[in-house]
Design a protein around this motif. Structure first.
Motif, PDB file in Angstrom:
ATOM      1  N   GLY A  61     -55.356   9.609   3.219  1.00 44.75           N
ATOM      2  CA  GLY A  61     -53.973  10.044   3.108  1.00 44.75           C
ATOM      3  C   GLY A  61     -53.734  11.119   2.056  1.00 44.75           C
ATOM      4  N   ILE A  92     -46.929  10.987  -3.387  1.00 43.27           N
ATOM      5  CA  ILE A  92     -47.550   9.666  -3.499  1.00 43.27           C
ATOM      6  C   ILE A  92     -46.442   8.626  -3.541  1.00 43.27           C
ATOM      7  N   THR A  96     -48.997   4.857   0.162  1.00 43.48           N
ATOM      8  CA  THR A  96     -50.211   5.636  -0.102  1.00 43.48           C
ATOM      9  C   THR A  96     -50.999   5.000  -1.235  1.00 43.48           C
TER      10      THR A  96
END
Length: 106
Positions: A61, A92, A96
Motif C-alpha cells: 500500500g 497514511i 494502511t
C-alpha cells in the motif's frame, strides 16, 4: 535426438521464452514463494528511520508518492520515535498502518 510434435513445440516455446526475456518469476523460481528458508523479502522489516523511498515501497500500500512523503516528513521532523507517528504522514491512515505495522521498525 529427434523431436516430434509436442516435444518440438515445447522445446521451441521454451527457447523463444528464454530468448525474449526469461521465464516469469513465478515459473523461474517457485521456491521463492513458500519454500526455502522462509526469509522472503515480504517478511523483512523496514526501518522508518533509515529506509529510502525504494525500500519503503516494498510495504503493501506504499507507493512512490507516499514513500517520498515519509522520507520528507522524517527529514523535516526528525527520526520517528514510534511507529504510530507514521499516521502524521499524508497518505497514511489507520488501515494502511495496520496492514504494514508488523513489517516496521524504528
Amino acid at each position: 535426438m529427434k523431436l516430434h510434435g509436442r516435444k518440438l513445440y515445447q522445446t521451441l516455446l521454451l527457447s523463444l521464452t528464454l530468448l525474449v526475456g526469461g521465464l516469469p518469476a513465478a515459473q523461474a523460481a517457485p521456491e521463492a514463494e513458500g519454500g526455502g528458508d522462509g526469509a522472503a523479502a515480504v517478511d523483512t522489516t523496514v526501518s522508518l528511520n533509515n529506509a529510502g523511498v525504494e525500500e519503503l515501497q516494498t510495504l503493501k500500500g506504499i507507493g512512490p508518492k507516499t514513500a517520498a512523503s515519509i522520507v520528507a516528513w522524517r527529514d523535516r521532523e526528525g527520526p520517528f520515535e514510534s511507529v504510530d507517528q507514521l499516521m502524521a504522514v499524508k497518505g497514511i491512515g489507520e488501515m494502511t498502518l495496520s496492514r504494514i505495522r508488523d513489517r516496521l521498525s524504528l
